[in-house]
Scaffold this motif. Sequence first.
Motif, mmCIF file in Angstrom:
data_model
loop_
_atom_site.group_PDB
_atom_site.id
_atom_site.type_symbol
_atom_site.label_atom_id
_atom_site.label_comp_id
_atom_site.label_asym_id
_atom_site.label_seq_id
_atom_site.Cartn_x
_atom_site.Cartn_y
_atom_site.Cartn_z
ATOM 1 N N ASP A 51 0.835 -1.203 0.000
ATOM 2 C CA ASP A 51 0.000 0.000 0.000
ATOM 3 C C ASP A 51 0.869 1.253 0.000
ATOM 4 O OD1 ASP A 51 -1.895 1.956 0.319
ATOM 5 O OD2 ASP A 51 -2.321 1.499 2.410
ATOM 6 N N SER A 52 0.899 1.966 -1.119
ATOM 7 C CA SER A 52 1.756 3.150 -1.244
ATOM 8 C C SER A 52 0.995 4.465 -1.101
ATOM 9 C CB SER A 52 2.487 3.129 -2.588
ATOM 10 O OG SER A 52 1.565 3.046 -3.659
ATOM 11 N N THR A 53 -0.143 4.423 -0.414
ATOM 12 C CA THR A 53 -0.922 5.644 -0.198
ATOM 13 C C THR A 53 -0.069 6.754 0.407
ATOM 14 O OG1 THR A 53 -2.917 4.304 0.174
ATOM 15 C CG2 THR A 53 -2.980 6.601 0.905
ATOM 16 N N ALA A 54 0.723 6.413 1.412
ATOM 17 C CA ALA A 54 1.516 7.429 2.117
ATOM 18 C C ALA A 54 2.575 8.050 1.210
ATOM 19 C CB ALA A 54 2.167 6.826 3.356
ATOM 20 N N VAL A 55 3.101 7.286 0.256
ATOM 21 C CA VAL A 55 4.094 7.840 -0.667
ATOM 22 C C VAL A 55 3.458 8.936 -1.510
ATOM 23 C CG1 VAL A 55 5.703 7.350 -2.547
ATOM 24 C CG2 VAL A 55 5.350 5.652 -0.732
ATOM 25 N N HIS A 56 2.243 8.679 -1.989
ATOM 26 C CA HIS A 56 1.549 9.672 -2.801
ATOM 27 C C HIS A 56 1.225 10.922 -1.982
ATOM 28 C CE1 HIS A 56 0.380 7.178 -6.510
ATOM 29 N NE2 HIS A 56 1.285 6.501 -5.812
ATOM 30 N N ARG A 57 0.814 10.728 -0.739
ATOM 31 C CA ARG A 57 0.520 11.884 0.108
ATOM 32 C C ARG A 57 1.787 12.674 0.420
ATOM 33 N NH1 ARG A 57 -4.126 9.934 4.467
ATOM 34 N NH2 ARG A 57 -5.745 9.491 2.913
ATOM 35 N N ALA A 58 2.904 11.982 0.543
ATOM 36 C CA ALA A 58 4.167 12.656 0.872
ATOM 37 C C ALA A 58 4.624 13.591 -0.239
ATOM 38 C CB ALA A 58 5.247 11.626 1.163
ATOM 39 N N MET A 59 4.182 13.343 -1.465
ATOM 40 C CA MET A 59 4.624 14.184 -2.571
ATOM 41 C C MET A 59 4.206 15.641 -2.389
ATOM 42 S SD MET A 59 6.476 12.355 -4.601
ATOM 43 C CE MET A 59 7.055 11.650 -3.047
ATOM 44 N N SER A 60 3.105 15.880 -1.662
ATOM 45 C CA SER A 60 2.671 17.261 -1.425
ATOM 46 C C SER A 60 3.446 17.911 -0.293
ATOM 47 C CB SER A 60 1.172 17.297 -1.105
ATOM 48 O OG SER A 60 0.899 16.607 0.103
#
Length: 203
Positions: A46-55
């Motif tokens: 689950d890479s949800t947190a990676v996508h959120r970290a981009m912001s």
Amino acid sequence: MERFTRVTAATLGHTTDFGFPRGLKPVGPSGRFAGPALTVKIPHLDSTAVHRAMSLVQPGDVVVIDQSGDDYRSSFGGTLAAIAADAGAVAAVSNGSTNDATEIRELGFPVFSRGLTALTTRILMLEGQINVPVSVGGVVVMPGDIVFGDDDGIAVVPAAQAQEVADRLSLIEIDFERSDLRGTVARGTDLAELTGASGQGPR
């Protein structure tokens, strides 16, 4: 940060065994980089947190991803590399693998990982954490720790030690330049005599 970009990761390797993540390789030529760690921890696929970290990426950051032991999947491919670069990140490090290698190489964005794979993570909204302590290649990385590297590999320096380490590495680099081992050996001096390997101490 600028001082760390003037030294090589191997210079630190001459002074300590600590701070070198094992098993990570550059996806393409990286050049020298240095920046504070923006850490991300995800639960395997689950890479949800990676996508959120981009912001949350700030100019100069190095994105550091802990995949909780899943070293085969990729949570960071070409699109995320481009987005991170556009936000000002200078590199990314993952203890998983990487996809979109050609895109990353063409982008010229330094990415270090376990290798290449076509198997990716998913956006599952399960869990994940940003800016927490992570473990990558056997090295604990805290948010804000200095991550620097080049084509040889990467090194991690605790933020509290950054000034002292930067001072020490700068002096070592100056000594390397002044010593001119290759030229001195070419002029007839034995290398072991210069480095102390002869048992008589360095000259």
